[in-house]
Design a protein around this motif. Structure first.
Motif: not given
Lengths: 276, 421
Positions: B104-110, B112-113, B133
């Motif tokens: 999820d952290d990577y998804v947010q960083r790049d 969002g979902s 998650k």
């Protein structure tokens, strides 16, 4: 003599039948190796390839670093045998000929090792090999087998069969201890060594799971792992033509070795009293 | 001159860290044969071109279970890979070992979902989620589909354009297509289904049943819907005798390719094999429905390991994203037959060309809205083992479907007892 001559044709017939049973799969492997891929599946099995092709062999060479794998396998199988011969000879000789405290208990412990399925020790062995810094080396594949309980057992029995008087006579002539082992015991135990060598080579030539777990790169992977690429299919069909082409290439070395030493192998199995 | 040389050395030294890059170790299984190892290596090679600062070391780990054993051994020895492909149903085990990280952290960083995960086919992400998650990026996914031998259909007087759409039609079609010799032995089967629980899940779901709970702690094998599904299956094999009792996955698809069965329920992952091997006209279709249309999804995803240092995890994320990009997914789909996990992959020209040539491939995708997660629990392999053994014993008429499924339920409850809180 007469009765023997009488049933000899029948015996020959049965033996020929048994030989046929043994030879048919090999012939099938050879023929399939030269077939086109979609020739394999048909309702009426076709013996001969419609258009014989070498494509499968080139396909195998193209799919993996085949010769590197071959070399690795030779190093693992024969290198391991060389190391095993040292440990096994010394251990077997000690168990057969020397008196020391706790010998029988130790020997039984060693035999217990034969009962443990190698699969159940994979994780522990993996951890050991990793701690030794051997992960992904050929030595890692060999490590758990360096001391072979089977080989020790087999040679102990063979050594036990050498008459005590022979050892005493040799000792009188100044050929005691390690020299007796080297010059008298080992040559006399040759059939046992051949039997063990054959079993060890075939086992490690064919081993799959342990090398899969403990190796990662081309430098240490063996042929069976290459074969697995074509055969390990839980979901789909194996790639039969490539698989057979590669099988043919993989069994070539053991097959040739066996053909060269055929008579000796058979004699050695008969003398060591172990079949199959 | 000397100064020049020193400057060159200084520049090289300064530049070194940027070139040194990161090396990540990548374990992957191949569940189908031969060329797929090459396909995975090709994806790695493409990634090296796109991101030369990261080096991926691909390690073939055998089939799914073998690759999983390899990873588990490596975790226990304290040296797990940095990134690996494992089954969606292995998520529970990997989490129980605390071996993987949520993404999820990577998804947010790049972004969002929606941006990162929105293009994936929803069914393929659904089974990689747990506790809100997401734990892996979907790869090498498949579902069961119905394969049809058109020639055998015509021979039996059936319309190959009208595959069975319900359980009743499936049975009727299989009965018509089964060919027996004068001695009454079957020469061509009407239907073949490998006796595996993944395929049994189809029938349980279609019968309105359920298999396991979303928290992986319960199973529902003793419920009437599940028993009814097994009953229908067992009757086709034992009462109507229109399909063989036992077939492995490889045997099943080989029988189909050899023209020994008119219909086959099997993985989409075999499209390429069937296409290469079958010498007759064939088609694919949705699985027939009963109370509802449903199909379990199977396959795997990219997991990133907790023990890997941050920069390796970052590199692993980049690699996983690359391998699941539309271009790579299209390539993978064409090379393997596994369904591309992204919607936009199907819009690419290469993919359009492929699906025009092989429209059977689209059926697999179109069936996905009916996809449900595969059964999965704690101690998953042990659970599966009990389930499949019992199922095969039911087919051998050692137990009735009801007695067998209740027995399996009871045994699996014992396996799951330690996980109940």
């Amino acid at each position: 003599m007469r009765s023997r001559a009488a049933w000899s044709p029948a015996v020959h017939f049965i033996l020929a039948l048994a030989a046929l049973v043994m030879i048919v799969p090999l012939v099938w492997i050879i023929l399939t190796a030269f077939k086109e891929r979609n020739e394999v599946f048909s309702q009426v099995p076709q013996w001969l390839p419609a258009q014989p092709t070498f494509g499968n062999f080139f396909g195998v060479l193209d799919a993996m670093p085949f010769w590197q794998y071959y070399w690795n396998t030779i190093v693992v199988a024969f290198g391991l045998l060389a190391l095993q011969l040292v440990t096994v000879t010394l251990a077997a000789y000690a168990f057969a000929r020397m008196e020391f405290w706790g010998r029988d208990v130790l020997f039984i412990l060693l035999l217990v090792q034969l009962m443990i399925a190698p699969q159940s020790t994979v994780v522990q062995n993996y951890i050991t090999v990793t701690r030794l810094g051997l992960l992904d080396t050929k030595l890692a594949i060999m490590a758990p087998y360096l001391a072979s309980a089977y080989g020790t057992f087999l040679l102990r029995q063979t050594f036990k069969g050498i008459p005590k008087e022979l050892e005493e006579a040799a000792a009188l002539d100044g050929c005691g201890g390690i020299r007796f082992l080297l010059h008298v015991a080992i040559p006399l135990a040759l059939p046992g060594y051949l039997a063990f060598g054959l079993v060890s080579i075939t086992y490690h030539w064919n081993e799959f799971f342990w090398p899969l777990v403990v190796t990662e790169t081309t430098q240490s992977r063996t042929l069976t792992l290459g074969l697995g690429i074509f055969a390990q299919t839980a979901e789909g069909s194996a790639d039969w033509t490539m698989l057979m082409a590669m099988t043919l290439m993989v069994i070539a070395v053991p097959l040739v070795v066996f053909l060269i030493f055929q008579r000796r192998f058979i004699n050695s199995f008969m003398q060591s009293g172990l079949g199959g | 001159m000397k100064r020049m040389a020193w400057m060159v050395i200084a520049v090289l030294l300064l530049a070194a860290p940027a070139w040194a890059g990161t090396t990540i170790k990548f374990y992957y299984p191949v569940h189908l044969t031969g060329p797929l190892v090459k396909e995975v290596e090709a994806i790695v090679a493409e990634f090296h071109k796109a991101k030369p600062e990261v080096k991926v070391e691909p390690v073939w780990g055998g089939t799914y279970p073998e690759n999983m054993q390899k990873t588990v051994a490596a975790i226990q020895a304290g040296s797990p890979p940095d990134v690996a492909i494992h089954l969606a149903v292995d998520l529970v085990t990997l989490r129980d070992m605390d071996a993987v990280i949520p993404l999820d952290d990577y998804v947010q960083r790049d972004g969002g979902s929606e941006k990162v995960l929105g293009d994936f086919i929803p069914a393929f992400v659904s089974d990689l989620r747990a506790e809100g998650k997401v734990w892996a990026l979907p790869f090498q996914r498949s579902t069961p589909i119905l394969y049809i031998n058109k020639e055998l259909f015509r021979k039996a007087g059936l319309d190959p354009g009208k595959p069975p759409t319900t359980w009743d039609e499936l049975l009727a079609t299989a009965q018509k297509a089964t060919v027996r010799n004068p001695q009454g032995q079957v020469t061509t089967w009407g239907l073949t289904i490998p006796d595996d629980i993944w395929l049994l899940m189809c029938f349980i779901y279609q019968n309105g049943g359920r298999t396991s709970s979303p928290d992986f702690k319960k199973v529902y094998l003793g419920e009437p819907e599940a028993i009814g599904a097994v009953q229908f299956w067992a009757d086709m094999a034992n009462k109507h005798k229109v399909m063989p009792r036992h077939r492995t996955f490889p045997q099943g698809v080989q029988d189909f390719a050899a023209g020994n069965t008119a219909m086959l329920i099997h993985s989409t992952g075999n499209l390429r094999f069937v296409n290469d091997s079958a010498k007759f006209e064939w088609a694919t279709a949705f699985l027939p429905k009963n109370k509802k249309q449903a199909v379990p999804i199977g396959g795997a995803g990219f997991y990133i390991f907790k023990k890997a240092p941050k920069e390796k995890q970052d590199a692993a994320w980049e690699f996983a994203k690359f391998a699941t990009s539309p271009e790579m997914q299209a390539r993978w789909n064409i090379g393997s037959g596994y369904i591309a996990t992204r919607k936009s992959a199907f819009e690419l020209p290469v993919m359009k060309e492929y699906t025009t040539k092989l429209p059977q491939a689209l059926v697999a995708r179109d069936q996905l809205p009916y996809g449900l997660p595969e059964m999965s629990t704690h101690d998953n392999w042990k659970m599966r083992n009990v389930f499949i053994t019992t199922f095969q014993e039911i087919l051998d008429e050692k137990y009735t479907p009801e007695a067998g499924m209740k027995k399996a339920q009871a045994e699996i409850e014992k396996i799951l007892a330690p996980f109940q809180k």
